[in-house]
Motif scaffolding. Structure first.
Motif, mmCIF file in Angstrom:
data_model
loop_
_atom_site.group_PDB
_atom_site.id
_atom_site.type_symbol
_atom_site.label_atom_id
_atom_site.label_comp_id
_atom_site.label_asym_id
_atom_site.label_seq_id
_atom_site.Cartn_x
_atom_site.Cartn_y
_atom_site.Cartn_z
ATOM 1 N N PHE A 80 -17.138 -58.343 -7.472
ATOM 2 C CA PHE A 80 -18.083 -58.564 -6.686
ATOM 3 C C PHE A 80 -17.924 -59.843 -5.852
ATOM 4 O O PHE A 80 -17.129 -60.650 -6.196
ATOM 5 N N ASP A 130 -27.406 -54.054 -3.287
ATOM 6 C CA ASP A 130 -26.253 -53.844 -4.239
ATOM 7 C C ASP A 130 -25.149 -54.319 -3.465
ATOM 8 O O ASP A 130 -24.015 -54.829 -4.356
ATOM 9 N N SER A 137 -18.785 -54.277 -16.037
ATOM 10 C CA SER A 137 -19.155 -54.425 -14.867
ATOM 11 C C SER A 137 -20.664 -55.242 -14.931
ATOM 12 O O SER A 137 -20.983 -55.701 -13.764
ATOM 13 N N THR A 138 -21.465 -54.907 -15.513
ATOM 14 C CA THR A 138 -22.953 -55.265 -15.762
ATOM 15 C C THR A 138 -22.719 -56.784 -16.186
ATOM 16 O O THR A 138 -23.392 -57.766 -15.940
ATOM 17 N N THR A 187 -21.973 -63.475 -12.408
ATOM 18 C CA THR A 187 -21.923 -63.978 -10.759
ATOM 19 C C THR A 187 -23.071 -64.436 -10.586
ATOM 20 O O THR A 187 -23.195 -65.611 -9.871
ATOM 21 N N TYR A 191 -25.132 -57.847 -2.562
ATOM 22 C CA TYR A 191 -25.205 -58.847 -3.601
ATOM 23 C C TYR A 191 -26.248 -59.968 -3.167
ATOM 24 O O TYR A 191 -26.108 -61.268 -3.330
ATOM 25 N N THR A 246 -30.786 -56.758 -13.606
ATOM 26 C CA THR A 246 -30.458 -57.249 -12.486
ATOM 27 C C THR A 246 -30.926 -56.405 -11.222
ATOM 28 O O THR A 246 -30.779 -55.357 -11.517
ATOM 29 N N SER A 291 -21.539 -59.021 -13.383
ATOM 30 C CA SER A 291 -22.641 -59.011 -12.428
ATOM 31 C C SER A 291 -23.420 -60.395 -13.061
ATOM 32 O O SER A 291 -23.856 -61.331 -12.032
#
Ligand SMILES: Cc1cc2nc3c(=O)[nH]c(=O)nc-3n(C[C@@H](O)[C@@H](O)[C@H](O)COP(=O)(O)OP(=O)(O)OC[C@H]3O[C@@H](n4cnc5c(N)ncnc54)[C@H](O)[C@@H]3O)c2cc1C
Ligand code: FES
Ligand code: FES
Lengths: 292, 182, 753
Positions: free
Chosen positions: C154, C589, C316-317, C323, C592, C451, C320
């Motif tokens: 990301f 998305d 990945s989540t 981040t 971000y 998210t 996220s």
């Protein structure tokens, strides 16, 4: 759970004589099980190889604390809870009472026996530093009779001891003469309860005219088995507690201990903490001495 | 007292006798079988849980002739002749035990898996030490791991049960109060 | 603070719904369950971290005809556990990517036969070089996943970071690391599966997300929806650990059930559970921060990397969320966060309470203290000068519209903990004491719910019905595993419907019965699902008023009578609602950017520690946790969540270390994986401030994850305060403290204390 109960036999003859006869008939074939807190852990992990076990639980001769004027005799199958509940042990042998309170949790202390702790022979056993400091003697029994050895000679290698295959550990003898001694026991574990010792030090010393007249140091997790720190004791015996003495004792300890790296700690850390514990004890001793 | 037998007729194993929650039982099973498994498998007392099988978690705690034990570490033969109490035997005459009541009111149980063992450890503590201070409560349940509560509400529940026990106030357990979630 | 509207049941400490069953020992967990004719299953696992499977041989000493054996070739559908990326096989086929990866399954009626059988299957491998760290994965010498080892990246950008450095009075850099953490739910993972041609596959199990398991089974068995059924049994703790792993276990047991023609139980023992299931992602976070002479944050650059393990699962989540939480609750005009999750050859890392946020917040809050030290101001003051307020935007340029009361939370935390007085006192006493005391704090927020657009994609459906027996039931797929789902949702339903708490129950968590209201994760149950239930209840009341003449005020009897009239006239008494996003949620998305979360919970935590310089051990002496979480629906459950989370986070900071040996967890026993016991948890002081959130169930936001965010940085900041030494990695074990405090001194010198 990885053990299979169906492949092990367990008998409970109920009397000491019957157990000894069994051991004598087939030396080495029967594995004693007292409180089971080691044996059953091995069983659940699928590590128990012994096909035949004999229970020592509930045999009165093995679970007794006898107090004589000069000594205390503790039956091998006495539990740590028994030790904690005994007023005289708390008064005369406080280090042992303290160690008893460290064994696992209440549920463990109600089953775990002093004899089992010693025979199991973990380098980290909590009762060992106190017994070494108190100069304990171990008594064995078999159909052949009884014999006694100093506890400091009981362990011979990692998880090895000088029990013969037909013998049981019968009792632990402790002298009652430490009222004037300075005593110290500290365990550095992984946490405050339910902890295995990363390092532990038990110590007693007697000062006379500013000099150390008697000293014994027992350590856990610093060698393949619980160990008396003889060299360190030698560096202190007969000396007065100057900074130099403390410094050279520290050096002797560092030279004498042989800790390892394992999943619980590092050799380096163990060595340093052991030395710090020694300091802590010696400084305590010096402070006591300073009080007129 | 009722005796029930779960021994198979041609079973080669020795008979082991004990009293569980006030009921005399006889089982013929391998003598090394863990008391935990006997309770759960042979006596269908599944309230007692296994969390580790090595004496570390306390989920399997029961009372054995007055002592607290981890039933995963007791071979059943060593329980011959014993008097055993499990979580199923804590509530009496349709009333929640003061500890159960306190845990219910004060959030002493979350996921509930440590709860049976925790209750047995707490009950054992209160029998030996009717008015424990916080340090004694901590020690009394130190062998019972709870990953949900952080223990704080368990300490409170145990402390509350001591005062309740002395006041003798336990609410009656009726079916209405027993909430079946599903 | 604004006081919430008066309620009867919401906000009251009603008894836990399933509490009595749990206390009597009659709650039924998976291992308490048996099925007629049931067999037991076991798994043959990889003995190496990475390699090709050359051969599988079955030792002739075993009569294999008595066993059911399943290999990848027996899988009727896709050999893949459906989650986000289709990369994880259900059973290894030709190659293995981590130790303990499942290769083959066996079942037998007698569970004692399984161990020997597993040991009698010989797998030969051609080993390939494994990757065991983020750094090794970054070097890409060995490619162990995809084309570049990168599971996900990301980039989050705000303002112009590059031109900010030049004007900075100070630039402060730091690197922070967090370790793997094991969930250590006290109930191990387990399922029972049944299979028949007619009804397909049915799985009971200890799990968080019935519809995740449903989706995985559907793919592996290639079955239509009506031939897959998942039923959650009482679940003894989860913490994220039963979010994705049960899908794998359910497929395994299902395959064995299909092959054997018997129900099959697979319940792991502790050693297996620890060795094979997911853990929290380890992380490495690098900060570079530009600060003005007044202590204002001018630019934040963060390079955040996580170790994802061998397969993508939820990396990945998790990345996220890491981040999005990495810049903390602060205002900063220029931000760049580069985040990546790297594949390695460990067991896949998965969801764990906080889901990436604890890692990111540890770095940020630890770094804030280092910034304060570098520029010579009070760490409290540094935070205060940079706090977000209403009208500010955070890293994704989300505008803070709802009240932000960080200053108040901070003041309260300082006051409750007597922070300044203690710091002064400790500073005075420490020099002459081998035990050094210190105070540390952390300020943070945690986004509630999925998210960004996640909740829209989920499109959750939930509601209530009234059965013929007059039971009011909440219909959701959200599960109870200790956090209080059953209690909270029935409270909400009872409150909204105007009936008694005792007359509302939960419908069974069975995919054959309840709609998909989404997974039970991300602190979304009270806020998001709670709101759906609240709306469904209001809708039901409207239906009963219009369709069955229910009056404005009614007794329980009148309510039930109206339901029966409604049933007679219209059929089933059921009301379902779908998720509706709060207005103004715009999320991009790709960039971000935008409204990352519908709501944030806010907190300031303070820790007091004592560092013993004899044993290099740290004792947390007290923790104060002050938080704003929207409406507190149940004071006892809420405090219990915070306390439990804090205890877990104390473990994360100081005790819990996964020891790896050649890719295998070496300390996979409770005696060696050290969680805090009743003697180790500090006194925990919990304070709530309540500002009801308009779009949450009766004003709720999320609580459950928040307490895992703050303790670790607060504790390490306190250790910094106590010792003057900065420690930037957790878990911080005594061995690490020793390395930082004393290893440099010669061992034979008496330590200066
Ligand atoms: C959860 C847990 C926590 C623990 N925590 C600690 C701790 O903090 N500190 C610590 O030191 N220990 C700890 N232990 C280990 C401790 O419980 C054991 O060492 C205990 O003292 C062994 O006694 P036992 O009667 O249970 O032994 P058993 O398991 O019955 O036997 C152990 C060994 O000794 C032999 N044996 C026993 N009695 C005799 C005898 N009279 N003569 C000859 N051989 C004999 C057995 O054959 C066996 O080999 C813990 C154990 C558990 C399960
Ligand atoms: S199962 Fe017996 S102590 Fe954990
Ligand atoms: S309530 Fe879940 S482990 Fe204690």
């Amino acid at each position: 759970m990885r053990g299979n109960a169906a492949i092990h036999d367990l008998v409970a003859p109920g009397t000491l004589g019957a157990v000894l006869d069994l051991l004598a008939a087939e030396p080495g074939a029967w594995t004693p099980i007292a409180g089971g807190t080691e044996v059953m852990v091995a069983f659940a992990a699928g590590r128990l190889t012994a096909p035949k076990l004999v229970s020592l639980w509930g045999i009165p001769d093995l679970r007794a604390i006898e107090v004589a004027p000069q000594s205390v005799v503790i039956g091998a199958a006495t539990t740590f809870l028994d030790l904690r509940r005994h007023a005289l042990i708390a008064a005369d042998l406080p280090l042992l009472a303290k160690a008893a309170g460290w064994i696992g949790s209440i549920a463990n202390q109600g089953r775990a026996t002093l004899g089992g702790n010693l025979v199991n022979g973990s380098p980290a056993a909590d009762s060992s530093p106190a017994l070494l400091a108190y100069d304990a003697e171990i008594e064995f029994i078999s159909v052949r009779g009884r014999r006694r050895v100093p506890y400091s000679e009981f362990h011979t290698a990692y998880k090895r001891n000088c029990l013969a295959p037909d013998e049981l550990l019968y009792a632990i003898h402790l002298p009652r003469r430490f009222a004037r001694h300075n005593q110290y026991l500290r365990k550095v574990g992984t946490r405050r309860a339910m902890a295995i010792a990363k390092v532990a030090l038990g110590a007693i010393a007697l000062l006379e005219n500013g000099r150390i007249r008697e000293i014994r140091l027992g350590a856990a997790s610093l060698a393949p088995y619980p160990m008396r720190l003889m060299q360190t004791e030698a560096a202190l015996l007969g000396r007065s507690l100057t900074d130099d003495t403390i410094q050279s004792a520290r050096r002797a300890l560092l030279a004498e201990v042989k800790p390892i790296d394992d999943i619980r700690s590092t050799a380096d850390y163990r060595r340093r903490v052991a030395a710090n514990l020694l300091d802590e004890f010696l400084l305590q001793l010096r402070r006591v001495e300073a009080v007129p | 007292m009722r005796t029930s037998e779960s021994a198979a007729p041609n079973n080669p194993w020795p008979a082991v006798r004990f009293v569980v929650n006030g009921e005399a039982r006889i089982v013929s099973i391998p003598p090394m079988k863990r008391l935990l498994d006997v309770l759960r498998e042979d006596l269908q007392l599944t309230g007692t849980k296994e969390g580790c099988g090595e004496g570390e978690c306390g989920s399997c705690s029961v009372r054995l002739s007055g002592e607290l034990v981890n039933s995963c570490l007791v071979p059943v033969l060593q329980a011959d002749g014993a008097v055993i109490q499990t979580v199923e035997g804590l509530a009496l005459n349709g009333k929640l035990h003061p500890l159960q009541e306190a845990f219910l009111q004060r959030g002493g149980a979350q996921c509930g898996i440590c709860t049976p063992g925790m209750l047995m450890a707490a009950a054992h503590l209160l029998d030996h030490c009717p008015n424990p201070d916080l340090a004694q409560i901590r020690e009394g349940i130190a062998g019972n791991l709870c990953r949900c509560t952080g223990f704080i509400r368990i300490f409170e529940s145990v402390a509350a049960a001591t005062s309740a026990q002395s006041a003798g106030s336990a609410t009656t357990l009726t079916t209405e109060q027993s909430h079946h979630a599903r | 603070m604004s006081s919430p509207a008066p309620t009867r049941i919401v906000g009251a400490a009603v008894p836990r719904k399933e509490g009595v069953d749990k206390l009597l020992g009659r709650a039924c967990y998976i291992d308490d369950m048996e099925r007629e004719g049931m067999w037991h299953g076991a798994t043959v696992r990889s003995g190496i971290p990475r390699g090709l499977i050359r051969s599988i041989a079955f030792d002739r000493s075993i009569d294999w005809s008595k066993f059911a054996i399943v290999t990848a070739a027996d899988i009727p559908g896709d050999n893949c556990i459906q989650l986000i990326v289709a990369d994880q096989p259900c059973l290894a086929d030709g190659k293995v990517n981590h130790c303990e990866e499942a290769i083959l399954l066996i079942a037998h009626p007698d569970k004692h036969k399984l161990r020997e059988a597993v040991a009698s299957v010989r797998v030969e491998y051609e080993p390939l070089p494994p990757v065991f760290s983020i750094e090794e994965s970054e070097r890409q010498d060995a490619i162990v996943w995809g084309t570049d080892n990168l599971i996900k990246t990301f980039l989050l950008e705000k303002g112009d970071v590059d031109s900010a450095w030049a004007n900075a009075a100070h630039i402060v850099e730091g690197e922070f690391r967090t370790g793997a953490q094991e969930h250590l739910y006290i109930e191990n993972q387990g399922v029972i599966a049944e299979y028949s041609k007619e009804s397909g596959v049915t799985v009971w199990g200890s799990l968080q997300c019935p519809f995740y398991v449903f989706k995985a089974l559907r793919g592996v068995f290639k079955l239509p929806d009506d031939k897959v059924r998942v039923i959650q049994t009482e679940t003894g703790g989860a913490f994220g650990g039963k979010e994705d792993y049960p899908s794998t276990l359910a497929c395994h047991a299902g395959l064995l059930a299909m092959k054997s023609g018997h129900p099959v139980k697979m319940v792991y023992d502790r050693m297996e559970d620890l060795a094979v299931t997911t853990k929290r992602h380890p992380s490495r976070v690098r900060h570079r921060t530009a600060v003005s002479s007044e202590g204002k944050l001018l630019a934040i650059q963060i390079d955040l990397a996580t170790d994802g393990g061998a397969y993508a699962t939820l990396s990945s989540t998790v990345l996220s969320r890491a981040t999005l939480h990495s810049t903390g609750p602060y205002v900063c005009p220029n931000i760049r966060v580069r985040a990546s999750s790297w594949a390695t050859n460990y067991v896949p890392y998965g969801a764990f309470r906080g889901f990436g946020a604890p890692q990111a917040i540890f770095a940020m809050e630890r770094h804030m203290d280092e910034i304060a030290a570098a520029i010579g101001i009070d760490p409290v003051e540094l935070r205060r000068r940079n706090f977000l307020h209403v009208g500010d935007t955070n890293g994704t340029e989300q505008l803070m519209r709802d009240p932000v009361i960080l200053d108040h939370l901070l003041d309260r935390a300082l006051k409750e903990s007597d922070y300044y007085a203690k710091r002064t006192k400790f500073a005075r006493e420490n020099s002459s004491n081998p035990v050094k005391r210190g105070m540390g704090l952390a300020a943070f927020y945690h986004g509630s719910g999925f998210t960004g657009s996640g909740e829209l994609y989920l499109n959750s459906l939930g509601g209530v019905d009234v059965t013929l027996k007059g039971e009011v039931r909440v219909l959701v797929s959200n599960t109870e595993f200790g956090q209080g789902t059953n209690t909270i949702l029935t409270q909400i339903a009872a409150e909204a419907l105007g009936v008694e708490y005792s007359s509302v129950t939960m419908a069974p968590p069975d995919t054959g019965v309840v709609p998909n209201s989404g997974p039970t994760v991300a602190s979304r149950t009270s806020m998001v699902v709670g709101r759906i239930i609240e709306r469904a209840c209001l809708q039901l009341l409207a239906m009963l008023r219009e369709g069955a003449g229910l009056g404005a005020k009614f007794t329980h009897g009148e309510f039930i009578a109206a339901c029966e009239r409604y049933r007679a006239a219209h059929g089933e008494v059921v009301s379902l609602c779908r998720y509706e996003a709060p207005p103004g949620i715009v999320w991009d998305d790709q960039r971000y950017h935008g409204e990352a979360y519908g709501a944030y919970a806010w907190a300031v935590y303070v820790a007091q520690v004592a560092v013993d310089t004899v044993a290099y051990s740290t004792e947390v002496e007290d923790i104060w946790a002050v938080q704003e979480v929207g409406r507190v629906l149940h004071p006892v459950l809420a405090a219990g969540q915070v306390e439990g989370g804090i205890a877990q986070a104390v473990g994360y900071a100081l005790y819990e270390k996964v020891v790896w040996e050649n890719g295998r967890m070496a300390n996979n026993q409770m005696t060696n994986y050290i969680m805090p016991t009743a003697e180790d948890v500090p006194p925990i002081h919990v304070f709530f401030e309540e500002i009801p959130f308009r779009y949450g169930g009766f004003g709720a936001k999320g609580i459950g994850e928040l307490p895992h965010d703050g303790p670790a940085p607060a504790i390490l900041n306190a250790i910094r305060d106590a010792t003057g030494v900065a420690f930037n990695a957790i878990p911080l074990l005594p061995e690490d403290l020793y390395a930082g405090l004393a290893a440099a001194q010669p061992a034979d010198e008496v330590a200066a204390r």
